[in-house]
Scaffold this active site. Sequence first.
Site, PDB file in Angstrom:
ATOM      1  N   CYS A   1      74.192 174.409   3.823  1.00  0.00           N
ATOM      2  CA  CYS A   1      75.296 173.582   4.338  1.00  0.00           C
ATOM      3  C   CYS A   1      74.936 172.102   4.220  1.00  0.00           C
ATOM      4  O   CYS A   1      73.766 171.740   4.189  1.00  0.00           O
ATOM      5  CB  CYS A   1      75.530 173.884   5.807  1.00  0.00           C
ATOM      6  SG  CYS A   1      75.833 175.626   6.105  1.00  0.00           S
TER       7      CYS A   1
ATOM      8  N   LYS B   1      73.036 175.245  -3.890  1.00  0.00           N
ATOM      9  CA  LYS B   1      71.760 174.649  -4.284  1.00  0.00           C
ATOM     10  C   LYS B   1      70.969 174.340  -3.017  1.00  0.00           C
ATOM     11  O   LYS B   1      71.544 174.231  -1.954  1.00  0.00           O
ATOM     12  CB  LYS B   1      72.049 173.351  -5.061  1.00  0.00           C
ATOM     13  CG  LYS B   1      70.966 173.052  -6.065  1.00  0.00           C
ATOM     14  CD  LYS B   1      71.470 172.266  -7.236  1.00  0.00           C
ATOM     15  CE  LYS B   1      70.336 171.962  -8.179  1.00  0.00           C
ATOM     16  NZ  LYS B   1      70.163 173.023  -9.188  1.00  0.00           N
TER      17      LYS B   1
HETATM   18  C1  F6R Z   1      68.483 179.120 -10.386  1.00  0.00           C
HETATM   19  C2  F6R Z   1      68.343 178.307  -9.212  1.00  0.00           C
HETATM   20  C3  F6R Z   1      67.606 178.848  -8.037  1.00  0.00           C
HETATM   21  C4  F6R Z   1      66.518 177.840  -7.639  1.00  0.00           C
HETATM   22  C5  F6R Z   1      65.787 178.319  -6.381  1.00  0.00           C
HETATM   23  C6  F6R Z   1      64.652 177.377  -6.018  1.00  0.00           C
HETATM   24  O1  F6R Z   1      69.217 178.475 -11.370  1.00  0.00           O
HETATM   25  O2  F6R Z   1      68.790 177.193  -9.184  1.00  0.00           O
HETATM   26  O3  F6R Z   1      67.062 180.096  -8.312  1.00  0.00           O
HETATM   27  O4  F6R Z   1      65.640 177.712  -8.712  1.00  0.00           O
HETATM   28  O5  F6R Z   1      66.685 178.404  -5.326  1.00  0.00           O
HETATM   29  O6  F6R Z   1      65.106 176.086  -5.809  1.00  0.00           O
HETATM   30  P1  F6R Z   1      64.094 174.870  -5.730  1.00  0.00           P
HETATM   31  O7  F6R Z   1      63.496 174.706  -7.078  1.00  0.00           O
HETATM   32  O8  F6R Z   1      64.921 173.711  -5.307  1.00  0.00           O
HETATM   33  O9  F6R Z   1      63.051 175.242  -4.725  1.00  0.00           O
END
Ligand code: F6R
Length: 587
Positions: free
Chosen positions: A2, A582
């Site tokens: 969020c 994300k």
């Molecule tokens: C795949 C994707 C997710 C992130 C994962 C880790 O395209 O975006 O699998 O790679 O949530 O995110 P970070 O790298 O921000 O820890």
Amino acid sequence: MCSILGLSSDRDVAPIIVDSLKKMEYRGYDSVGVAVKNESEISVKKGVGKVKDVNNDIQMDKMQGHSGIGHTRWATHGGVTVENAHPHLCNSSSIGVVHNGIIENYAELRKDLEKNHNVVFKSSTDTEVIPNLLQVYFEKSHDVKRAVMDTVQRLKGHYAFVALFKNGEMVGVRNHEPLILGIGENDLLLTSDVIGLPENFNSVVYIDNNQFVIIDDHKHKIYDFQGHAAQFAIKKIPKNYQNVTKGEYEYFTAKEIFEQPDTILVAGDEDNDYLQKIVDFIRDSDYVYVTGSGTSYHISVIAKYLFSRFAGKKVEHVMASEMKYSSRYIIPNSTLFAISQSGESADVLEAVSICKKKNAKILSMVNSKNSALARDSVFSIGLNCGPEIGVAATKSFTSQMAILYKIADKLCDGCLAVDFKTVSDAYAKMLSDTSKIQELAKAIKDIQNLFVIGRGIHYPISKEGALKIKEITYVHAEGIAGGELKHGPLALMDSSTYVIVINPDDDSYVDNISSVHEIKSREAKVIGISNKPDPSYDYWIQIPTIREDLYPLIEIIPLQLIAYYLALERKIDPDYPKNLAKSVTVK
Ligand code: F6R
């Protein structure tokens, strides 16, 4: 996850909040809401859907008032409904709250509030206990600071929230989830990410864990959870992190894929000293664990292949979410190399905290140098690829890989000597004509299952390609080590199956061609990603011929493009795939 926002200003805040929420939507986009304080009350508007659509329906941006809060949601507790959308008000409607994270003991708190304080809950979220606890304690002390201190004593879990009080005060609280205070000329804004800051803001305070900010009469004070005034540093906003736009592209995902000829050239560049320090750390450690989640975990697997082959250094990769189940024995004098684009993934932060308790030293690779992970590390190297907004990690993956190559090169005293200009040129070539991939996407748009195979260092690339495809196209895709096909997956092959074979002309080529024949004998179709044609391919996606050890850096590009164009064919918005967000800040 969020996004939370709170703005105090000398003008109407709702249009600014709505604009900022649009920029922060990548953190969660199933519902949205805004609350503002006007003369007599706190009014709330909220709805299910993207910010733009909900705002078109209910005009959140027309609300009047000089302080307000806003939220975009990625549901954890309770379905995607208007009732569950934030902000949530306490029963007397005198306090509104937006929240990111999870209140683990909410069920117990709910029972207590219902039984002992006659609270009637209107949603099925964990969040709604927060405004009601604040109300209970504020009614006792008539003091916002005291009410916050009493409330946080009762909450378990990782959370950040912003509370708007009817008396005009606003509070931002941080416990393990990100919270930033932006300082503008006549505005103060609490946000989960600097990306949410309007252009006229130029400085920020990164609120530390277990601290809270009280904003009253356009002034801010920061305290720790015991109520002591906290030290804080005012910092400049990192360049590139404001006014993030799609430019000439329809989607952030496309923009970020097509930026890679540039981003690959600057990966880790701002931090050459850090790179050397990281190399020294790895060299001097008795053992190195590499961790990450999702795409960043695939980078950990690549680290294993790259370091053992070129740097004579054995490292162990551990999926961040699995660390707690595999960490009973951490070899003394170990280093944990934690990889995360956001630097905020809860699983990665947990892996760090577990390994710290076992005396491991923490190194990290992040895109955001002010993230919790960077701050938790002895040394942290930045990807330097600019904000990545599309949910699918693309440019961050190639930047992470480039940094691994740079580390491996230093570990082997220059044996790799990668000329990244050659890699950048190969990217530019592949991206200059995507017509064949677009045709392929059209041809396979109705498939249900897709396999991606690769051997050796290309195996983690096959996992990464499959992850891209499943997350933005909703096609079931699996990355498989080529040699494993005959140990099970061949049972799934028939004339309706497609298999992408990552097949550069290196030491895996001959074995891959054997796999291609095994696949073709079961009538499945083969898509070859290779610099060399082969008559058995049903589709050949050509990649440039390049130095053998650089293929992993380039073969991911066609896989990203297949995922992107397939998403478009299937009428899916690649920036906002369903059920995802994300920055996964919950465990
Ligand atoms: C795949 C994707 C997710 C992130 C994962 C880790 O395209 O975006 O699998 O790679 O949530 O995110 P970070 O790298 O921000 O820890």
